[in-house]
Design an enzyme around this catalytic site. Structure first.
Site, short mmCIF file in Angstrom:
data_model
loop_
_atom_site.label_atom_id
_atom_site.label_comp_id
_atom_site.label_asym_id
_atom_site.label_seq_id
_atom_site.Cartn_x
_atom_site.Cartn_y
_atom_site.Cartn_z
N LYS A 75 0.85 -1.18 0.00
CA LYS A 75 0.00 0.00 0.00
C LYS A 75 0.89 1.24 0.00
O LYS A 75 1.99 1.13 0.54
CB LYS A 75 -0.97 0.03 1.18
CG LYS A 75 -0.41 -0.28 2.58
CD LYS A 75 0.71 0.51 3.19
CE LYS A 75 0.63 1.98 3.36
NZ LYS A 75 1.88 2.52 4.01
N TYR A 128 -4.41 4.43 6.26
CA TYR A 128 -4.90 3.49 7.27
C TYR A 128 -6.25 3.94 7.83
O TYR A 128 -7.13 3.12 8.11
CB TYR A 128 -3.88 3.32 8.41
CG TYR A 128 -2.70 2.47 8.03
CD1 TYR A 128 -2.78 1.08 8.12
CD2 TYR A 128 -1.51 3.03 7.60
CE1 TYR A 128 -1.71 0.28 7.77
CE2 TYR A 128 -0.42 2.23 7.26
CZ TYR A 128 -0.53 0.86 7.34
OH TYR A 128 0.54 0.08 6.99
P1 NAD Z 1 12.52 1.44 2.01
O1 NAD Z 1 13.09 2.71 1.51
O2 NAD Z 1 13.01 0.90 3.30
O3 NAD Z 1 12.71 0.30 0.91
C1 NAD Z 1 12.43 0.52 -0.45
C2 NAD Z 1 13.21 -0.45 -1.29
O4 NAD Z 1 12.97 -0.16 -2.67
C3 NAD Z 1 14.74 -0.32 -1.06
O5 NAD Z 1 15.31 -1.59 -0.97
C4 NAD Z 1 15.21 0.38 -2.33
O6 NAD Z 1 16.54 0.01 -2.68
C5 NAD Z 1 14.21 -0.12 -3.36
N1 NAD Z 1 14.12 0.74 -4.53
C6 NAD Z 1 14.00 0.28 -5.78
N2 NAD Z 1 14.00 1.31 -6.64
C7 NAD Z 1 14.11 2.42 -5.93
C8 NAD Z 1 14.18 3.82 -6.26
N3 NAD Z 1 14.12 4.24 -7.54
N4 NAD Z 1 14.30 4.70 -5.26
C9 NAD Z 1 14.34 4.31 -3.98
N5 NAD Z 1 14.30 3.00 -3.60
C10 NAD Z 1 14.18 2.08 -4.57
O7 NAD Z 1 10.93 1.64 2.05
P2 NAD Z 1 9.88 0.72 2.81
O8 NAD Z 1 9.58 1.32 4.12
O9 NAD Z 1 10.34 -0.68 2.75
O10 NAD Z 1 8.58 0.93 1.91
C11 NAD Z 1 8.38 0.22 0.69
C12 NAD Z 1 6.88 0.09 0.40
O11 NAD Z 1 6.29 -0.66 1.45
C13 NAD Z 1 6.12 1.41 0.34
O12 NAD Z 1 5.12 1.34 -0.65
C14 NAD Z 1 5.48 1.54 1.70
O13 NAD Z 1 4.29 2.30 1.71
C15 NAD Z 1 5.20 0.08 2.02
N6 NAD Z 1 5.16 -0.17 3.47
C16 NAD Z 1 4.11 -0.85 3.97
C17 NAD Z 1 4.03 -1.11 5.32
C18 NAD Z 1 2.89 -1.91 5.89
O14 NAD Z 1 2.77 -2.00 7.10
N7 NAD Z 1 2.05 -2.51 5.06
C19 NAD Z 1 5.03 -0.65 6.17
C20 NAD Z 1 6.12 0.02 5.64
C21 NAD Z 1 6.17 0.26 4.27
#
Ligand code: NAD
Length: 376
Positions: A138, A223
Site C-alpha cells: 500500500k 490506514y
Molecule cells: P525502504 O526505503 O526501506 O525500501 C524501499 C526499497 O525499494 C529499497 O530496498 C530500495 O533500494 C528499493 N528501490 C528500488 N527502486 C528504488 C528507487 N528508484 N528509489 C528508492 N528506492 C528504490 O521503504 P519501505 O519502508 O520498505 O517501503 C516500501 C513500500 O512498502 C512502500 O510502498 C510503503 O508504503 C510500504 N510499506 C508498507 C508497510 C505496511 O505495514 N504494510 C510498512 C512500511 C512500508
C-alpha cells in the site's frame, strides 16, 4: 482465546500432550514440525529489499503456507546477503533489468512488490505480463486511475492482484468487525481515525513526490481511510478535507504534511480523520454506534494491537501481522479462500479514489461526492 493450534504450541513436547490429544480427537494436528504445510505452499519472490521487505521476509520464516524463494533487487550485495540469510538459490535472483524472465521460472508463484509507491504501477504491470500473481504494498498506486489500470492488466493477464492490507487479517480488528456485524454496537454513527508519526530524514523517498505520489496521506493516512471502511462496513459517498502545513521546506509541493478529512457514509455515519507527518502517538480508531463502541489503540502499528469495547477488553490472539497475512494470501491465491475483508486490487482502487477526492477537497474547499465503487 486459546485456539487449538495455540493450545498445541503451549503443550508441545509434553508427555501429557501425547496421551491427551488423541482422546480429544485432535490427533490429526500432532506434527513434529509446526511448519509442516497442511496444503500447497505459495512460493514468493520479494521485489525491493528495504526496511519493510526485510520485515516481511523475517515474518515469512513463521509461515506454513508461504515461502520466500526469490528476490528482485538493484543491489547485488543485498541479493547475496539475502541468499545467505534465507537460502535463496541463484536461479531465483533477479534485478530490475532481468526480472521479466521470471515468466520462465516455474519455481516462483507470486511476486511481492515492496518498492517506493510510485514504482508499484510499472512493476505490477511487468509481473502480470510475466504471468505471476502479484502482491503489492500500500498505497497500491499514486491515484485511482493508475490503480484501475493495474487491476485491468492483472485481469487481462489472468493473474491475481492482492494488496498488503495486513490489518484485514488481524484478530482484534476482525473481532470488532464481527461484533459490529452482529449488531453489538447498534447502528454506527461515528468513526474517528488518527494516523500519524513525525517523519525524520528529509531526503528520504517518502518526501519526494516523484517516488511517493504524496505525503502522509499516501503513507499513513490511508490506514484511517481503509479503517473507516472496514470498521463502519460501508463505502463513503462524500468527502471534505482541510490541509495545514507548518514546514513548507521539508513538506514541499506535492507532499501533504497534515490533512484532516471527513467521510460521509450512506447509513448516516460520519468519519472524522487526521493524517499527519507531524505528530507521534497517533494510531487510534474509535467506532461509535447507538448501542456501543469499540476502540483500537494502537490500531494499525505492528503490534500488539489492543482494544476494548463497551463490553470490556478485547481478547484476541497477538500475531505477527505479516506471517498471518502471507499464510492467508497463499490460501486466497492457491485455494480461492475468501477473506473477511477483501484484499484485492479493487479494494485498493477504492482507497485511492478516496485519496484523490481528499486531495481535491483540500485544494478546492469543496465537498466532493464519491462515485459508486468501481467508478474511477
Ligand atoms: P525502504 O526505503 O526501506 O525500501 C524501499 C526499497 O525499494 C529499497 O530496498 C530500495 O533500494 C528499493 N528501490 C528500488 N527502486 C528504488 C528507487 N528508484 N528509489 C528508492 N528506492 C528504490 O521503504 P519501505 O519502508 O520498505 O517501503 C516500501 C513500500 O512498502 C512502500 O510502498 C510503503 O508504503 C510500504 N510499506 C508498507 C508497510 C505496511 O505495514 N504494510 C510498512 C512500511 C512500508
Amino acid at each position: 482465546m486459546t485456539t487449538r493450534r495455540s493450545f498445541l504450541h503451549q503443550i508441545t513436547g509434553s508427555v501429557l500432550a501425547l496421551s491427551v490429544l488423541p482422546r480429544m480427537g485432535w490427533a490429526e494436528e500432532l506434527s513434529p514440525d509446526p511448519k509442516t504445510p497442511d496444503g500447497p505452499v505459495l512460493r514468493v519472490a520479494i521485489m525491493g529489499l528495504g526496511s519493510y521487505g526485510t520485515r516481511v521476509a523475517e515474518a515469512m520464516r513463521g509461515c506454513t503456507r508461504a515461502k520466500l524463494v526469490g528476490v528482485i533487487s538493484g543491489t547485488p550485495a543485498k541479493i547475496r546477503q539475502w541468499q545467505t540469510t534465507y537460502g535463496i538459490p541463484e536461479k531465483n535472483c533477479y534485478n530490475y533489468e532481468t526480472y521479466d524472465a521470471i515468466k520462465d521460472n516455474p519455481d516462483i508463484d507470486a511476486v511481492y512488490v515492496i518498492t517506493p509507491n510510485a514504482l508499484h504501477h510499472d512493476a505490477v504491470l511487468r509481473v502480470a505480463k510475466a504471468g505471476k500473481h502479484v502482491i503489492c504494498e500500500k498505497p497500491m498506486a499514486v491515484n485511482a486511475r493508475q490503480g484501475q489500470s493495474m487491476v485491468d492488466a492483472c485481469k487481462a493477464a489472468g493473474v491475481r492482484l492482492l494488496v498488503g492490507y495486513r490489518m484485514h487479517f488481524e484478530p482484534h480488528t476482525l473481532e470488532v468487525i464481527r461484533m459490529r456485524k452482529e449488531g453489538a454496537f447498534g447502528s454506527i454513527r461515528f468513526f474517528q481515525g488518527l494516523s500519524g508519526f513525525i517523519i525524520g530524514d528529509p531526503t528520504q523517498w517518502r518526501l519526494n513526490p516523484q517516488l511517493s505520489g504524496g505525503g502522509a496521506m499516501m503513507d499513513i493516512g490511508i490506514y484511517s481511510i481503509n479503517g473507516s471502511r472496514y470498521m463502519i462496513g460501508e463505502e463513503p459517498v462524500w468527502v471534505t478535507a482541510q490541509e495545514t502545513k507548518t514546514d513548507p521546506v521539508k513538506f514541499k509541493e506535492g507532499i501533504d504534511e497534515t490533512i484532516q478529512f471527513q467521510l460521509g457514509f450512506p447509513g448516516g455515519a460520519v468519519a472524522s480523520c487526521l493524517s499527519t507527518y507531524n505528530l507521534n502517538n497517533l494510531d487510534r480508531f474509535f467506532l461509535d454506534g447507538e448501542k456501543g463502541f469499540a476502540e483500537l489503540f494502537p490500531a494499525t502499528g505492528y503490534g500488539p494491537i489492543q482494544g476494548r469495547t463497551n463490553q470490556g477488553e478485547l481478547q484476541a490472539p497477538v500475531v505477527t501481522h505479516q506471517t498471518v497475512q502471507m499464510d492467508e494470501m497463499a490460501q486466497i491465491l492457491l485455494e480461492g479462500k475468501q477473506p473477511v475483508v477483501p484484499v484485492d486490487g479493487q479494494e485498493a482502487v477504492r482507497d485511492l479514489a478516496i485519496i484523490d477526492a481528499i486531495y481535491h477537497a483540500a485544494r478546492t474547499g469543496q465537498k466532493v461526492r464519491l462515485g459508486a465503487p468501481g467508478q474511477v
